[in-house]
Design a protein around this motif. Structure first.
Motif, PDB file in Angstrom:
ATOM      1  N   MET A  85       7.089  85.808  80.778  1.00  0.00           N
ATOM      2  CA  MET A  85       7.543  84.478  80.367  1.00  0.00           C
ATOM      3  C   MET A  85       8.276  83.818  81.526  1.00  0.00           C
ATOM      4  N   ILE A  86       7.942  82.570  81.785  1.00  0.00           N
ATOM      5  CA  ILE A  86       8.597  81.787  82.827  1.00  0.00           C
ATOM      6  C   ILE A  86       9.469  80.738  82.136  1.00  0.00           C
ATOM      7  N   ILE A  87      10.766  80.796  82.369  1.00  0.00           N
ATOM      8  CA  ILE A  87      11.671  79.755  81.887  1.00  0.00           C
ATOM      9  C   ILE A  87      11.740  78.725  82.999  1.00  0.00           C
ATOM     10  N   THR A  88      11.163  77.566  82.781  1.00  0.00           N
ATOM     11  CA  THR A  88      10.904  76.620  83.860  1.00  0.00           C
ATOM     12  C   THR A  88      12.147  75.921  84.400  1.00  0.00           C
ATOM     13  N   SER A  89      13.237  75.934  83.665  1.00  0.00           N
ATOM     14  CA  SER A  89      14.492  75.360  84.159  1.00  0.00           C
ATOM     15  C   SER A  89      15.625  75.790  83.257  1.00  0.00           C
ATOM     16  N   ALA A  90      16.840  75.583  83.752  1.00  0.00           N
ATOM     17  CA  ALA A  90      18.008  75.924  82.937  1.00  0.00           C
ATOM     18  C   ALA A  90      18.260  74.867  81.878  1.00  0.00           C
ATOM     19  N   GLY A  91      17.661  73.688  82.026  1.00  0.00           N
ATOM     20  CA  GLY A  91      17.857  72.624  81.049  1.00  0.00           C
ATOM     21  C   GLY A  91      19.155  71.885  81.270  1.00  0.00           C
ATOM     22  N   GLY A  92      19.262  70.746  80.643  1.00  0.00           N
ATOM     23  CA  GLY A  92      20.468  69.933  80.750  1.00  0.00           C
ATOM     24  C   GLY A  92      21.491  70.314  79.706  1.00  0.00           C
ATOM     25  N   PRO A  93      22.646  69.671  79.720  1.00  0.00           N
ATOM     26  CA  PRO A  93      23.696  69.989  78.743  1.00  0.00           C
ATOM     27  C   PRO A  93      23.229  69.837  77.306  1.00  0.00           C
ATOM     28  N   ASP A  94      22.294  68.903  77.071  1.00  0.00           N
ATOM     29  CA  ASP A  94      21.821  68.689  75.705  1.00  0.00           C
ATOM     30  C   ASP A  94      20.576  69.531  75.396  1.00  0.00           C
ATOM     31  N   GLY A  95      20.141  70.362  76.379  1.00  0.00           N
ATOM     32  CA  GLY A  95      18.985  71.219  76.144  1.00  0.00           C
ATOM     33  C   GLY A  95      17.659  70.534  76.346  1.00  0.00           C
ATOM     34  N   ARG A  96      17.668  69.234  76.749  1.00  0.00           N
ATOM     35  CA  ARG A  96      16.388  68.530  76.891  1.00  0.00           C
ATOM     36  C   ARG A  96      16.106  68.171  78.341  1.00  0.00           C
ATOM     37  N   GLY A  97      16.932  67.382  78.939  1.00  0.00           N
ATOM     38  CA  GLY A  97      16.645  66.903  80.273  1.00  0.00           C
ATOM     39  C   GLY A  97      16.834  67.980  81.323  1.00  0.00           C
ATOM     40  N   HIS A  98      16.046  67.939  82.388  1.00  0.00           N
ATOM     41  CA  HIS A  98      16.231  68.835  83.511  1.00  0.00           C
ATOM     42  C   HIS A  98      15.563  68.232  84.728  1.00  0.00           C
ATOM     43  N   ARG A  99      16.056  68.614  85.856  1.00  0.00           N
ATOM     44  CA  ARG A  99      15.477  68.135  87.097  1.00  0.00           C
ATOM     45  C   ARG A  99      14.310  69.024  87.480  1.00  0.00           C
ATOM     46  N   GLY A 100      13.455  68.518  88.315  1.00  0.00           N
ATOM     47  CA  GLY A 100      12.314  69.303  88.771  1.00  0.00           C
ATOM     48  C   GLY A 100      11.130  68.399  89.048  1.00  0.00           C
ATOM     49  N   ARG A 101       9.974  68.992  89.175  1.00  0.00           N
ATOM     50  CA  ARG A 101       8.759  68.229  89.438  1.00  0.00           C
ATOM     51  C   ARG A 101       7.609  68.858  88.684  1.00  0.00           C
ATOM     52  N   ARG A 102       6.548  68.120  88.528  1.00  0.00           N
ATOM     53  CA  ARG A 102       5.389  68.616  87.804  1.00  0.00           C
ATOM     54  C   ARG A 102       4.478  69.392  88.745  1.00  0.00           C
ATOM     55  N   ILE A 103       3.981  70.506  88.255  1.00  0.00           N
ATOM     56  CA  ILE A 103       3.064  71.335  89.051  1.00  0.00           C
ATOM     57  C   ILE A 103       1.814  71.630  88.208  1.00  0.00           C
ATOM     58  N   SER A 104       0.697  71.843  88.886  1.00  0.00           N
ATOM     59  CA  SER A 104      -0.534  72.226  88.200  1.00  0.00           C
ATOM     60  C   SER A 104      -1.024  73.602  88.645  1.00  0.00           C
ATOM     61  N   GLN A 105      -0.351  74.189  89.627  1.00  0.00           N
ATOM     62  CA  GLN A 105      -0.647  75.555  90.054  1.00  0.00           C
ATOM     63  C   GLN A 105       0.582  76.132  90.755  1.00  0.00           C
ATOM     64  N   PHE A 106       0.588  77.436  90.924  1.00  0.00           N
ATOM     65  CA  PHE A 106       1.704  78.092  91.606  1.00  0.00           C
ATOM     66  C   PHE A 106       1.225  79.440  92.139  1.00  0.00           C
ATOM     67  N   GLY A 107       2.039  80.029  93.008  1.00  0.00           N
ATOM     68  CA  GLY A 107       1.661  81.291  93.635  1.00  0.00           C
ATOM     69  C   GLY A 107       2.254  82.493  92.914  1.00  0.00           C
ATOM     70  N   VAL A 108       1.434  83.527  92.732  1.00  0.00           N
ATOM     71  CA  VAL A 108       1.866  84.774  92.090  1.00  0.00           C
ATOM     72  C   VAL A 108       1.580  85.927  93.049  1.00  0.00           C
ATOM     73  N   ALA A 109       2.610  86.703  93.385  1.00  0.00           N
ATOM     74  CA  ALA A 109       2.436  87.900  94.209  1.00  0.00           C
ATOM     75  C   ALA A 109       2.840  89.121  93.395  1.00  0.00           C
ATOM     76  N   LEU A 110       2.147  90.225  93.615  1.00  0.00           N
ATOM     77  CA  LEU A 110       2.420  91.460  92.887  1.00  0.00           C
ATOM     78  C   LEU A 110       3.151  92.490  93.733  1.00  0.00           C
ATOM     79  N   ALA A 111       3.439  92.127  94.978  1.00  0.00           N
ATOM     80  CA  ALA A 111       4.175  93.029  95.871  1.00  0.00           C
ATOM     81  C   ALA A 111       4.907  92.189  96.897  1.00  0.00           C
ATOM     82  N   ALA A 112       6.018  92.706  97.389  1.00  0.00           N
ATOM     83  CA  ALA A 112       6.779  91.990  98.408  1.00  0.00           C
ATOM     84  C   ALA A 112       5.931  91.802  99.657  1.00  0.00           C
ATOM     85  N   ARG A 113       6.070  90.649 100.278  1.00  0.00           N
ATOM     86  CA  ARG A 113       5.365  90.294 101.516  1.00  0.00           C
ATOM     87  C   ARG A 113       3.851  90.176 101.343  1.00  0.00           C
ATOM     88  N   ALA A 114       3.380  90.210 100.090  1.00  0.00           N
ATOM     89  CA  ALA A 114       1.950  90.004  99.851  1.00  0.00           C
ATOM     90  C   ALA A 114       1.655  88.505  99.783  1.00  0.00           C
TER      91      ALA A 114
END
Length: 201
Positions: A137-166
């Motif tokens: 599970m990925i928690i995408t942000s800590a959220g704002g004080p009211d639990g709704r707003g948060h800073r960040g940007r929209r992504i459509s892909q991301f990198g996943v590594a299964l070992a350090a330096r991979a």
């Protein structure tokens, strides 16, 4: 005189024959000494070897990107939650003992991987038989004080590594629906053996 010589020769021959008979009898006696000719020329027992050969086809190895199919996407009706799934598409069982949680990178890769939620570590190492799936599970942000707003940007892909330096594997989101994420406050769980376990976070 010739008679004496002949007698001595016969006596010597008889003594030699008797000695030969005695020697042969000693060697043929059960329980003879270790230095008997048979013991001396017998081959020594071969030492036991631990030649197990190459690992069996079903042997367990560390899960590698080429063994897996990746899927990721936002969870409906779950704010700031994105589920990452990996399915073992190989013919061998693998596990995540060496790296028990995914190393996730967003953006240009200059930031370190997302920190892991330590409390999410399962009791046993997650392993995948052929066709099995693990979850994080990925928690995408800590959220704002009211639990709704948060800073960040929209992504459509991301990198996943299964070992350090991979080199990270780029994973696109299912449905290509962008997800807003804040890499500064986002976190990820350890690999979980079921979606039920992953959805607890």
């Amino acid at each position: 005189m010739p008679i004496t010589t002949t007698s001595r020769a016969v006596t010597a021959t008889a003594l030699a024959a008797a000695a030969l008979t005695l020697t042969t009898a000693c060697h043929d006696t059960p329980g003879g000494k270790a230095d008997s000719p048979l013991s001396a020329v017998s081959p020594a027992p071969s030492p036991a070897t631990d030649d197990a050969g190459p690992p069996a086809p079903g042997g367990r190895v560390a899960c590698a990107p080429e063994m897996l199919r990746f899927h990721a996407g936002a969870l409906p009706h779950r704010d700031r939650r994105m589920l990452l799934k990996v399915t073992n598409s190989s013919g061998r069982t693998c596990d995540f003992a060496a790296q028990p949680y995914p190393l996730l990178r967003f953006g240009d890769g200059r930031r370190p991987p997302l920190p892991v939620i330590r409390a999410s570590r399962p009791l046993t190492v997650v392993s995948l038989a052929p066709g099995d799936t693990a979850y994080a599970m990925i928690i995408t942000s800590a959220g704002g004080p009211d639990g709704r707003g948060h800073r960040g940007r929209r992504i459509s892909q991301f990198g996943v590594a299964l070992a350090a330096r991979a080199t990270p594997t780029q994973v696109g989101l299912d449905g290509r629906a962008p997800v807003r994420i804040d890499p500064r406050t986002a976190t990820v769980t350890h690999w979980q053996p079921s979606s039920v376990a992953a959805r607890q976070w």
